[in-house]
Design an enzyme around this catalytic site. Sequence first.
Site, PDB file in Angstrom:
ATOM      1  N   ASP A  40      35.819  50.003 -65.457  1.00 58.44           N
ATOM      2  CA  ASP A  40      36.705  49.925 -64.290  1.00 58.44           C
ATOM      3  C   ASP A  40      36.200  48.914 -63.266  1.00 58.44           C
ATOM      4  O   ASP A  40      34.999  48.723 -63.100  1.00 58.44           O
ATOM      5  CB  ASP A  40      36.802  51.324 -63.652  1.00 58.44           C
ATOM      6  CG  ASP A  40      37.984  51.419 -62.693  1.00 58.44           C
ATOM      7  OD1 ASP A  40      38.948  50.623 -62.835  1.00 58.44           O
ATOM      8  OD2 ASP A  40      37.942  52.270 -61.799  1.00 58.44           O
TER       9      ASP A  40
ATOM     10  N   ARG B 214      43.982  39.472 -60.011  1.00 59.51           N
ATOM     11  CA  ARG B 214      43.476  40.600 -60.792  1.00 59.51           C
ATOM     12  C   ARG B 214      43.227  40.171 -62.242  1.00 59.51           C
ATOM     13  O   ARG B 214      42.247  40.578 -62.854  1.00 59.51           O
ATOM     14  CB  ARG B 214      44.492  41.761 -60.760  1.00 59.51           C
ATOM     15  CG  ARG B 214      44.626  42.430 -59.382  1.00 59.51           C
ATOM     16  CD  ARG B 214      45.601  43.606 -59.441  1.00 59.51           C
ATOM     17  NE  ARG B 214      45.275  44.520 -60.520  1.00 59.51           N
ATOM     18  CZ  ARG B 214      44.360  45.503 -60.435  1.00 59.51           C
ATOM     19  NH1 ARG B 214      43.731  45.722 -59.311  1.00 59.51           N
ATOM     20  NH2 ARG B 214      44.117  46.277 -61.466  1.00 59.51           N
TER      21      ARG B 214
ATOM     22  N   HIS C 138      40.205  40.607 -65.300  1.00 62.11           N
ATOM     23  CA  HIS C 138      40.288  41.114 -66.673  1.00 62.11           C
ATOM     24  C   HIS C 138      39.612  40.152 -67.645  1.00 62.11           C
ATOM     25  O   HIS C 138      38.918  40.555 -68.571  1.00 62.11           O
ATOM     26  CB  HIS C 138      41.747  41.339 -67.079  1.00 62.11           C
ATOM     27  CG  HIS C 138      42.385  42.475 -66.328  1.00 62.11           C
ATOM     28  ND1 HIS C 138      41.801  43.711 -66.238  1.00 62.11           N
ATOM     29  CD2 HIS C 138      43.537  42.555 -65.603  1.00 62.11           C
ATOM     30  CE1 HIS C 138      42.569  44.516 -65.504  1.00 62.11           C
ATOM     31  NE2 HIS C 138      43.622  43.830 -65.104  1.00 62.11           N
TER      32      HIS C 138
ATOM     33  N   LEU D 184      27.678  49.612 -86.389  1.00 61.86           N
ATOM     34  CA  LEU D 184      28.151  50.164 -85.111  1.00 61.86           C
ATOM     35  C   LEU D 184      29.650  50.385 -85.236  1.00 61.86           C
ATOM     36  O   LEU D 184      30.370  49.522 -85.746  1.00 61.86           O
ATOM     37  CB  LEU D 184      27.882  49.167 -83.970  1.00 61.86           C
ATOM     38  CG  LEU D 184      28.608  49.423 -82.647  1.00 61.86           C
ATOM     39  CD1 LEU D 184      28.044  50.675 -81.969  1.00 61.86           C
ATOM     40  CD2 LEU D 184      28.458  48.229 -81.700  1.00 61.86           C
TER      41      LEU D 184
ATOM     42  N   ARG E  36      30.906  55.130 -66.110  1.00 60.38           N
ATOM     43  CA  ARG E  36      32.091  54.567 -65.465  1.00 60.38           C
ATOM     44  C   ARG E  36      31.617  53.598 -64.393  1.00 60.38           C
ATOM     45  O   ARG E  36      30.890  53.982 -63.482  1.00 60.38           O
ATOM     46  CB  ARG E  36      32.970  55.636 -64.815  1.00 60.38           C
ATOM     47  CG  ARG E  36      34.199  54.983 -64.151  1.00 60.38           C
ATOM     48  CD  ARG E  36      35.193  55.957 -63.574  1.00 60.38           C
ATOM     49  NE  ARG E  36      36.382  55.215 -63.152  1.00 60.38           N
ATOM     50  CZ  ARG E  36      37.633  55.633 -63.279  1.00 60.38           C
ATOM     51  NH1 ARG E  36      37.885  56.811 -63.797  1.00 60.38           N
ATOM     52  NH2 ARG E  36      38.641  54.886 -62.880  1.00 60.38           N
TER      53      ARG E  36
HETATM   54  C1  IPE Z   1      40.849  53.925 -66.165  1.00 64.30           C
HETATM   55  O1  IPE Z   1      40.892  53.042 -65.116  1.00 64.30           O
HETATM   56  C2  IPE Z   1      41.461  53.312 -67.378  1.00 64.30           C
HETATM   57  C3  IPE Z   1      40.710  52.225 -67.979  1.00 64.30           C
HETATM   58  C4  IPE Z   1      39.526  51.789 -67.632  1.00 64.30           C
HETATM   59  C5  IPE Z   1      41.359  51.614 -69.099  1.00 64.30           C
HETATM   60  P1  IPE Z   1      42.054  53.057 -64.042  1.00 64.30           P
HETATM   61  O2  IPE Z   1      41.710  52.030 -63.044  1.00 64.30           O
HETATM   62  O3  IPE Z   1      43.363  52.923 -64.708  1.00 64.30           O
HETATM   63  O4  IPE Z   1      41.911  54.511 -63.430  1.00 64.30           O
HETATM   64  P2  IPE Z   1      42.564  55.102 -62.118  1.00 64.30           P
HETATM   65  O5  IPE Z   1      44.033  54.879 -62.208  1.00 64.30           O
HETATM   66  O6  IPE Z   1      41.965  54.357 -60.978  1.00 64.30           O
HETATM   67  O7  IPE Z   1      42.158  56.528 -62.116  1.00 64.30           O
HETATM   68  C1  IPE Z   2      39.969  47.613 -65.622  1.00 65.16           C
HETATM   69  O1  IPE Z   2      39.832  47.755 -64.279  1.00 65.16           O
HETATM   70  C2  IPE Z   2      40.598  48.767 -66.285  1.00 65.16           C
HETATM   71  C3  IPE Z   2      41.849  48.471 -66.995  1.00 65.16           C
HETATM   72  C4  IPE Z   2      42.887  49.243 -66.877  1.00 65.16           C
HETATM   73  C5  IPE Z   2      41.927  47.338 -67.890  1.00 65.16           C
HETATM   74  P1  IPE Z   2      41.047  47.854 -63.268  1.00 65.16           P
HETATM   75  O2  IPE Z   2      42.110  46.883 -63.638  1.00 65.16           O
HETATM   76  O3  IPE Z   2      41.470  49.259 -63.114  1.00 65.16           O
HETATM   77  O4  IPE Z   2      40.339  47.357 -61.944  1.00 65.16           O
HETATM   78  P2  IPE Z   2      40.475  47.960 -60.498  1.00 65.16           P
HETATM   79  O5  IPE Z   2      40.042  49.397 -60.594  1.00 65.16           O
HETATM   80  O6  IPE Z   2      41.903  47.813 -60.108  1.00 65.16           O
HETATM   81  O7  IPE Z   2      39.545  47.132 -59.684  1.00 65.16           O
HETATM   82 MG    MG Z   3      40.769  50.772 -61.904  1.00 63.72          MG
END
Ligand code: IPE
Ligand code: IPE
Ligand code: MG
Length: 224
Positions: free
Chosen positions: A12, A25, A29, A122, A172
């Site tokens: 995340d 954003r 990614h 793995l 996380r």
């Molecule tokens: C969790 O992250 C999902 C992934 C990392 C794929 P999110 O950013 O979507 O989680 P929330 O919505 O903040 O809980």
């Molecule tokens: C990556 O982080 C998780 C995915 C869903 C790919 P986010 O895209 O949720 O990043 P933040 O939490 O918005 O910073």
């Molecule tokens: Mg997120």
Amino acid sequence: MNPLNHVAIIMDGNGRWGLRYKKSRNAGHKAGLSTVEKIIKETIKHKIKFLTLYAFSTENWRRPKKEINYLFSLLENFLLNKIDDLNNKKIKLKIIGLKNFSKKLNKLLNDSEKKTFKNSKLQINLALNYGSKSELINAFRNLKKSKKKINEKNFKKYLQTNEIPDPDLLIRTGNTKRLSNFLLWQLAYSEIFFEKKLWPDFNERDYNRVIKNYKQIKRNFGNI
Ligand code: IPE
Ligand code: IPE
Ligand code: MG
């Protein structure tokens, strides 16, 4: 020292990283994908057998189309360019989650799984369109249909993680303390590390520090 067989990661913080350093954003990614590659390499060094990566949740469909499309184009390019490399490194790829994407992407995912199926160095479980609640409901439904006795052992067989041991360690990143519908059953006894760093900034040293700390935890599993 605790054995470490399975690491699960909620990757995340990409979006915030992208906005902070690159004004989009999606740039976050892209940067996050480099971290994925670094962490895979490091996981092999540690001789860890299973790595489960949360890449896209069932809730992530709520995001803008432009971002979703970008995420899946990154995934597609990654598989097209790197699957042979993963295969050479004896990595097995398994998708957990519902594979109901475009025909083209479904085929690419299936082909990638087939190509690497026999590998055993793995196993990478990529959680894609994954939601733990729907996984649990499906498992209950199928167990009931089977008419088998309702117990833990039989239930587990209907989870998508059937044949995969539960994660020992969950990491996380992104400074958020929640599970976001990830492996709710499987994480029942995992050690959980919430890391402040955003995923694109997370590096080998951070990973090694978490692993070192994990290994020293006294794990009780209810015992004393
Ligand atoms: C969790 O992250 C999902 C992934 C990392 C794929 P999110 O950013 O979507 O989680 P929330 O919505 O903040 O809980
Ligand atoms: C990556 O982080 C998780 C995915 C869903 C790919 P986010 O895209 O949720 O990043 P933040 O939490 O918005 O910073
Ligand atoms: Mg997120």
